[in-house]
Design an enzyme around this catalytic site. Structure first.
Site, short mmCIF file in Angstrom:
data_model
loop_
_atom_site.label_atom_id
_atom_site.label_comp_id
_atom_site.label_asym_id
_atom_site.label_seq_id
_atom_site.Cartn_x
_atom_site.Cartn_y
_atom_site.Cartn_z
N GLU A 227 0.90 -1.21 -0.03
CA GLU A 227 -0.06 -0.07 0.14
C GLU A 227 0.73 1.28 0.10
OE1 GLU A 227 -3.01 0.10 -0.43
OE2 GLU A 227 -3.72 -2.15 0.31
N CYS A 261 -2.24 8.90 2.49
CA CYS A 261 -1.95 8.61 1.07
C CYS A 261 -3.37 8.73 0.17
CB CYS A 261 -1.62 6.95 1.20
SG CYS A 261 -3.06 5.90 1.94
P1 NAP Z 1 8.37 5.00 4.67
O1 NAP Z 1 9.43 5.92 4.67
O2 NAP Z 1 8.41 4.00 3.51
O3 NAP Z 1 8.32 4.24 5.80
C1 NAP Z 1 7.37 3.18 6.10
C2 NAP Z 1 7.76 1.96 6.82
O4 NAP Z 1 8.89 1.45 6.14
C3 NAP Z 1 8.46 2.37 8.06
O5 NAP Z 1 8.06 1.66 9.18
C4 NAP Z 1 10.07 2.62 8.01
O6 NAP Z 1 10.77 2.36 8.81
C5 NAP Z 1 9.88 1.39 6.86
N1 NAP Z 1 11.09 1.50 5.72
C6 NAP Z 1 11.32 2.51 4.98
N2 NAP Z 1 12.23 2.24 4.25
C7 NAP Z 1 12.33 0.85 4.28
C8 NAP Z 1 13.40 0.07 3.81
N3 NAP Z 1 14.18 0.45 2.80
N4 NAP Z 1 13.35 -1.26 4.11
C9 NAP Z 1 12.45 -1.64 4.79
N5 NAP Z 1 11.77 -0.81 5.64
C10 NAP Z 1 11.72 0.47 5.44
O7 NAP Z 1 7.12 5.79 4.44
P2 NAP Z 1 6.51 7.00 5.33
O8 NAP Z 1 7.38 8.27 5.27
O9 NAP Z 1 6.51 6.47 7.07
O10 NAP Z 1 5.27 7.33 5.16
C11 NAP Z 1 4.57 7.94 4.09
C12 NAP Z 1 4.50 7.15 2.70
O11 NAP Z 1 3.39 6.14 3.05
C13 NAP Z 1 3.59 8.33 1.66
O12 NAP Z 1 4.17 7.69 0.41
C14 NAP Z 1 2.11 7.76 1.95
O13 NAP Z 1 1.33 7.89 0.71
C15 NAP Z 1 2.29 6.13 2.02
N6 NAP Z 1 1.16 5.57 2.74
C16 NAP Z 1 0.33 4.82 2.07
C17 NAP Z 1 -0.87 4.14 2.35
C18 NAP Z 1 -1.68 3.43 1.69
O14 NAP Z 1 -2.48 2.45 2.26
N7 NAP Z 1 -1.47 3.14 0.37
C19 NAP Z 1 -1.38 4.88 3.65
C20 NAP Z 1 -0.53 5.65 4.47
C21 NAP Z 1 0.92 5.89 3.87
P3 NAP Z 1 11.64 3.65 9.66
O15 NAP Z 1 10.66 4.61 10.16
O16 NAP Z 1 12.42 2.93 10.59
O17 NAP Z 1 12.35 4.12 8.44
#
Ligand code: NAP
Length: 452
Positions: A227, A261
């Site tokens: 997602e 999102c």
């Molecule tokens: P993010 O940086 O991708 O982080 C999400 C999760 O993934 C966190 O637990 C993060 O851990 C982990 N993570 C990050 N990079 C990783 C990697 N290379 N390998 C493994 N795990 C990794 O996203 P965010 O900034 O927290 O959230 C915003 C994004 O989420 C936006 O793009 C938003 O649109 C999307 N989102 C999508 C939905 C949906 O349902 N489609 C809902 C909500 C949000 P750490 O915090 O420790 O880095």
């Protein structure tokens, strides 16, 4: 150490020790072991526990909401609503899982043939901070009801909320190990995905995290649900109800301080009504109350981290250079970003092409239906689109022209336990919620019984 800081006042609110290699291993061993017994429990046993989790959420919602707000800056009224919604999804699956996972009989040459839905084991959930409770519960409620086991790696800035979620399942009476939170950084995720005790991964987060996780899971032939981000369009036709549409658009873009999102990020206005619409929209956005997220009447809080506010500012500046015009707001002060409206936005501009994760609405005008559809579909994302019109027949006719995972007419795109949720294109794949969500992490076993 993983440090939690209050993004509103910068105060350190918790420092949590990262798990050691041995502690991670122990958690996975416990999860694996628990699966052996948990999978044999009946739906009614699981259902009782899931209803108890819903009650626990409701009973202590003030405490849980406060931690959410302190950790990521969401206004407290919205944090409370988030906790209540989690109770809803627990109840929904407590009441529906058994039916959703009952054998699907298929007539063949056999005496009896059917599909049996069986749990696959331990599922890793990597989750974001923007809805620290909801994102986790919409995974955990169906997973546990299905007989699977949950392991959570939450975003580093919401570790207390992550601990609270584990506590909720324990307080509800779930056996130890059914749901565990791992206090770890993202650098530990790859090794955990490769561990044979992990059977699948679900991620809600950004595209880079999605690519990283899906690559590793792909090498290990493990199922993933992704997602990812979105840049939903709000398409307003000239016959739309102006007042009501403005209200929905304001909520679609500015709730959760724009960090969602499925927020409506690209407003597409039919030329004839653009001026009147923008006049009313600016008035309503100006009235939104910004301030201390702990205050009940605050609608716009701060962004969860300063770098996120800086990224948004950069996207805005780039777009202004490209020809966009700031109609309202546009200024940043630390983590706070003013509710902003930007007009004159075209398809080639940064804020149209990229996801904007904050209270910034881009506005583009269109002439006719064909142009509106082409603007919507030009996005690399495909989470959802909202269409506003009084002509419901026309709206329903164009539903199939959109690439997105969801089309909402005269409503903002929102998640609802009864409806599937998920995207297309770079917004990811797979579905959460409803019967579709609970089916994602199941072994759909084909059973064929023949009598000679
Ligand atoms: P993010 O940086 O991708 O982080 C999400 C999760 O993934 C966190 O637990 C993060 O851990 C982990 N993570 C990050 N990079 C990783 C990697 N290379 N390998 C493994 N795990 C990794 O996203 P965010 O900034 O927290 O959230 C915003 C994004 O989420 C936006 O793009 C938003 O649109 C999307 N989102 C999508 C939905 C949906 O349902 N489609 C809902 C909500 C949000 P750490 O915090 O420790 O880095």
């Amino acid at each position: 150490m993983i440090i939690s800081k209050n993004p509103y006042n910068g105060e350190e609110i918790a420092s949590i020790k990262e798990l050691s290699k041995k502690e991670i291993n122990d958690a996975l061993a416990l999860a694996q072991d628990r699966f052996k017994t948990w999978r044999k429990t009946t739906f009614s046993e699981r259902s009782k526990l899931m209803l108890a989790a819903a009650k626990e959420l409701e009973k202590n919602k003030a405490e849980y909401a406060k931690t959410i707000t302190q950790e990521m800056g969401k206004p407290i009224s919205q944090a409370l609503a988030e906790v209540e919604k989690c109770a809803w999804v627990c109840r929904y699956y407590a009441e529906n899982a058994e039916k959703q996972l009952s054998n699907e009989v298929i007539k063949t040459d056999a005496n009896k043939s059917y599909v049996a839905y069986e749990p696959i084991g331990v599922v890793l959930a990597v989750m974001p901070w923007n809805y620290p409770f909801w994102q986790v519960f919409r995974f955990a409620a169906p997973a546990l009801m299905a007989g699977n086991i949950g392991i959570l790696k939450h975003a580093s800035n919401v570790m207390q909320s992550a601990e609270n979620i584990q506590k909720i399942f324990e307080r509800a009476g779930f056996p130890k190990g059914c749901f565990q939170n791992l206090a770890i950084g993202s650098d530990k995720v790859e090794e955990i995905i490769r561990d044979p005790r992990i059977k699948a991964v679900t991620l809600t987060g950004s595209k880079p995290a999605g690519s990283a996780i899906a690559s590793v899971a792909g090498e290990e032939i493990k199922k993933t649900v992704l997602e990812l981000g979105g840049s939903n369009a709000l398409v307003v036709f000239e016959d739309a109800n102006l007042e009501k549409t403005v209200d929905v658009c304001v909520q679609a873009r500015y709730q959760n301080t724009g960090q969602s999102c499925i927020a409506g990020k690209r407003l597409l206005l039919q030329e004839e009504i653009a001026e009147d619409f923008l006049a009313l929209l600016s008035k309503k956005v100006r009235e939104l109350k910004s301030g201390d997220p702990m205050e009940e009447n605050t609608y716009v809080g701060v962004l969860a981290r300063e770098d996120l506010a800086e990224d948004l500012e950069k996207q805005l500046k780039e777009s202004v250079k490209q020809g966009a015009k700031i109609l309202l707001g546009g200024k940043r002060n630390g983590n706070y970003f003013e509710p902003t409206i930007v007009t004159n936005v075209s398809m080639d501009m940064t804020i149209f092409k990229e996801e904007t994760f904050g209270p910034l609405l881009s506005v583009t005008n269109f002439k006719d239906t064909e142009e509106a559809i082409s603007l919507v579909n030009s996005s690399a994302f495909g989470l959802g689109v909202s269409v506003f019109t009084e002509d419901l027949d026309m709206a329903e006719k164009i539903v199939s022209h959109f690439d997105d995972g969801a089309v909402f007419i005269n409503e903002l795109v929102k998640s609802d336990p009864r409806l599937p949720f998920g995207g297309t294109k770079t917004s990811g794949y797979g579905r959460e919620l409803s019967i579709h969500g609970i089916h994602e992490f199941m072994n759909r076993k084909t059973v064929y019984i023949h009598k000679f």
